[in-house]
Scaffold this motif. Sequence first.
Motif, short mmCIF file in Angstrom:
data_model
loop_
_atom_site.label_atom_id
_atom_site.label_comp_id
_atom_site.label_asym_id
_atom_site.label_seq_id
_atom_site.Cartn_x
_atom_site.Cartn_y
_atom_site.Cartn_z
N ALA A 1 44.91 46.26 20.84
CA ALA A 1 45.33 45.58 19.61
C ALA A 1 44.42 45.94 18.44
O ALA A 1 44.89 46.16 17.32
N ARG A 2 43.12 46.00 18.68
CA ARG A 2 42.19 46.35 17.59
C ARG A 2 42.43 47.77 17.10
O ARG A 2 42.43 48.03 15.89
N GLN A 3 42.63 48.69 18.02
CA GLN A 3 42.83 50.08 17.63
C GLN A 3 44.17 50.28 16.93
O GLN A 3 44.28 51.08 15.98
N ALA A 4 45.18 49.57 17.36
CA ALA A 4 46.48 49.65 16.68
C ALA A 4 46.38 49.13 15.25
O ALA A 4 46.92 49.73 14.31
N ASP A 5 45.69 48.02 15.07
CA ASP A 5 45.49 47.45 13.73
C ASP A 5 44.76 48.45 12.84
O ASP A 5 45.16 48.70 11.68
N LEU A 6 43.70 49.06 13.36
CA LEU A 6 42.95 50.05 12.59
C LEU A 6 43.83 51.25 12.25
O LEU A 6 43.83 51.73 11.11
N TYR A 7 44.58 51.74 13.24
CA TYR A 7 45.42 52.90 13.00
C TYR A 7 46.42 52.64 11.87
O TYR A 7 46.58 53.46 10.95
N PHE A 8 47.11 51.51 11.92
CA PHE A 8 48.11 51.23 10.88
C PHE A 8 47.48 51.04 9.51
O PHE A 8 48.05 51.47 8.49
N ASP A 9 46.30 50.44 9.46
CA ASP A 9 45.60 50.35 8.17
C ASP A 9 45.32 51.73 7.60
O ASP A 9 45.52 51.99 6.41
#
Length: 428
Positions: A112-120
């Motif tokens: 979840a953290r990496q997905a959030d970072l990727y989309f940002d």
Amino acid sequence: MTDILLGQVLSYSADPFGPSGPAAGRIERKGAVVIRDGVIVDHGPADTIRATYRDAQTTDYGARLISAGFIDAHVHYPQTGIIASWGKRLIDWLNTYTFPEEMRFGDPAYAARQADLYFDLALAHGTTTMCSFGTIHPASVDAFFTQAQARGMRAATGRTCMDRNAPDGLRDTAQSAYDESRALLEKWHGLDRLSYAITPRFSPTSSPAQLEALGALWAEHPDCPMQTHLSEQTDEIAWVKSLYPDARDYLDTYETHGLLREGAMFGHAIHLEPRERARLAEAGAALIHCPTSNTFIGSGLFDMARAKAEGQIVGLATDTGGGSSFSMLRTMAAAYEIGQLTGTPLHAAQLWWLATCGSARALRQHDMIGNIAKGMEADLVVIDLTSTPLIAQRASRAEDAWESIFPTIMMGDDRAIKSVWIAGQKAL
């Protein structure tokens, strides 16, 4: 509510690699785009649009460029953390960097953290749609789709399937690949703006039985995209030949198992045999050009002019983290540089088309995204064509609109992204 965006508006009437050439791309220097309910309802000269839609809310972007949002047709969001890792070719890259990082996605919180970072990061660079590989873990797919759905984005991903030549903890079976992929497909595909992509990593990490199972799943759900890799490096091709001694060529390992037709997206596709080229074009599959990755990992030079002359469908992609940038501007610049090395410099209109319309066509979503036209979904990026002093001084010397855009292609980065609109809502 109706919104009007004012600025220089870029749209396409045809493929600029075709007979019309760069003239297929049109830039309305004082233009406007009308958005209502997440859809483009009109566009044209600013004065005409403002007179027609007098009650609309207006945002004036001045001389900035309004374009369809960028579409990244091949990305590995789980590799966000290992981008720009030093000095490995493909197979060593996977074993040294990729597989250890992908092991971490068994933890849903980490995914979840990496997905959030990727989309940002993607949004900050003007990317409004992407097709990403997940990992073997269903949590990686859930994390990606959760973020895309929360942001209202059109996006695709799939569980990456591998039943051999991968470390413990990243291998599945032909049956579990089918079962878990189908469960995720049924959960997410067609929900809001989301698409499930059937995702064998590539033939070396899938047995014939697994490719057969995924081909069967695709036959049951033909509206899904299918993504994988093809002929990225010469040593990879030799490996495939040793694993599939009866195959006519690398492409045949997919074709034999029902994984070649329209909707198939093959990342890289650099070192192709004549039969492969002919079959890819005949089948209506897409080749995804990943220029920063191809140079960073030392894979080779994709021949864009030849591919387009053959009638291939071609999309453009960052291939992060093998690619060295999240920016589709930098990706366009790398595609230009590779075009120079292969003997055909690409025009700015062609580069921009690849990053928008071309990638939309590869995803079979060109009737929804990738261009500014009536009825298209309002995913837009607003570009500052004078984002740095160096770019500004070069753009000031431009003799036409495309020449004013080209310095941003070659030297622009996230500083050039003034605004991003997703489904008619301002997201950045």
